[in-house]
Design a protein around this motif. Structure first.
Motif, mmCIF file in Angstrom:
data_model
loop_
_atom_site.group_PDB
_atom_site.id
_atom_site.type_symbol
_atom_site.label_atom_id
_atom_site.label_comp_id
_atom_site.label_asym_id
_atom_site.label_seq_id
_atom_site.Cartn_x
_atom_site.Cartn_y
_atom_site.Cartn_z
ATOM 1 N N GLY A 179 -9.297 0.000 0.758
ATOM 2 C CA GLY A 179 -8.438 -0.899 0.400
ATOM 3 C C GLY A 179 -8.694 -1.742 -1.050
ATOM 4 N N ASP A 180 -9.766 -2.464 -0.917
ATOM 5 C CA ASP A 180 -10.231 -2.709 -2.335
ATOM 6 C C ASP A 180 -10.154 -2.072 -3.311
ATOM 7 N N LEU A 225 -8.701 0.431 -3.808
ATOM 8 C CA LEU A 225 -7.252 0.897 -4.228
ATOM 9 C C LEU A 225 -6.564 -0.330 -5.287
ATOM 10 N N GLU A 226 -6.897 -1.388 -4.719
ATOM 11 C CA GLU A 226 -6.591 -2.741 -5.492
ATOM 12 C C GLU A 226 -7.040 -2.635 -6.929
ATOM 13 N N ARG A 227 -8.491 -2.263 -6.859
ATOM 14 C CA ARG A 227 -8.897 -1.992 -8.391
ATOM 15 C C ARG A 227 -8.496 -1.026 -9.069
ATOM 16 N N ARG A 269 -5.138 -0.011 -8.907
ATOM 17 C CA ARG A 269 -4.083 -0.500 -9.431
ATOM 18 C C ARG A 269 -4.101 -1.280 -10.663
ATOM 19 N N GLU A 270 -5.125 -2.246 -10.658
ATOM 20 C CA GLU A 270 -5.518 -2.955 -11.874
ATOM 21 C C GLU A 270 -5.847 -2.142 -12.886
ATOM 22 N N ASP A 301 -18.042 -10.124 0.104
ATOM 23 C CA ASP A 301 -17.032 -9.135 -0.026
ATOM 24 C C ASP A 301 -17.259 -7.946 1.038
#
Length: 105
Positions: free
Chosen positions: A34-35, A37-39, A41-42, A60
């Motif tokens: 999840g984390d 994937l957020e990275r 996207r950014e 974290d």
């Protein structure tokens, strides 16, 4: 991905996040995806690579569920056919009815 100590996946594990939102592969067996994937996207939005380190001693790591006791170092990098010409071959392999192992991993 590079792992130090116990980790749920082997060094070199890879994950692809497509512009359409499809995810192929895994870097941690699910505990930090999840984390990551957020990275991703950014990284896609700003066009720059990002690095993440997850370890059991990190707040974290516990927050995202990394409890295996090891450390993962993740590189997230936006790619296209110009920066990674092998991308076409990788995506064709993924789309095949019975994906064959890619020579890249």
């Amino acid at each position: 991905m590079q792992d130090i100590g116990s980790a749920p996946r082997l060094t070199g594990s890879a994950m692809v996040f497509t512009p359409q939102g499809r995810v192929v592969g895994s870097v941690s067996g699910g505990c930090v995806e999840g984390d990551v994937l957020e990275r991703a996207r950014e990284a896609i939005l700003n066009g720059s690579p990002a690095q993440g380190t997850y370890g059991i001693s990190d707040d974290d790591a516990v927050a995202v569920g990394l409890t295996c006791g090891g450390t993962l170092e993740i590189l997230v990098e936006p790619v296209d056919i110009h920066t990674f010409p092998e991308l076409v071959e990788v995506m064709e392999s993924v789309r095949a009815p019975s994906p064959q192992p890619s020579p890249l991993w």
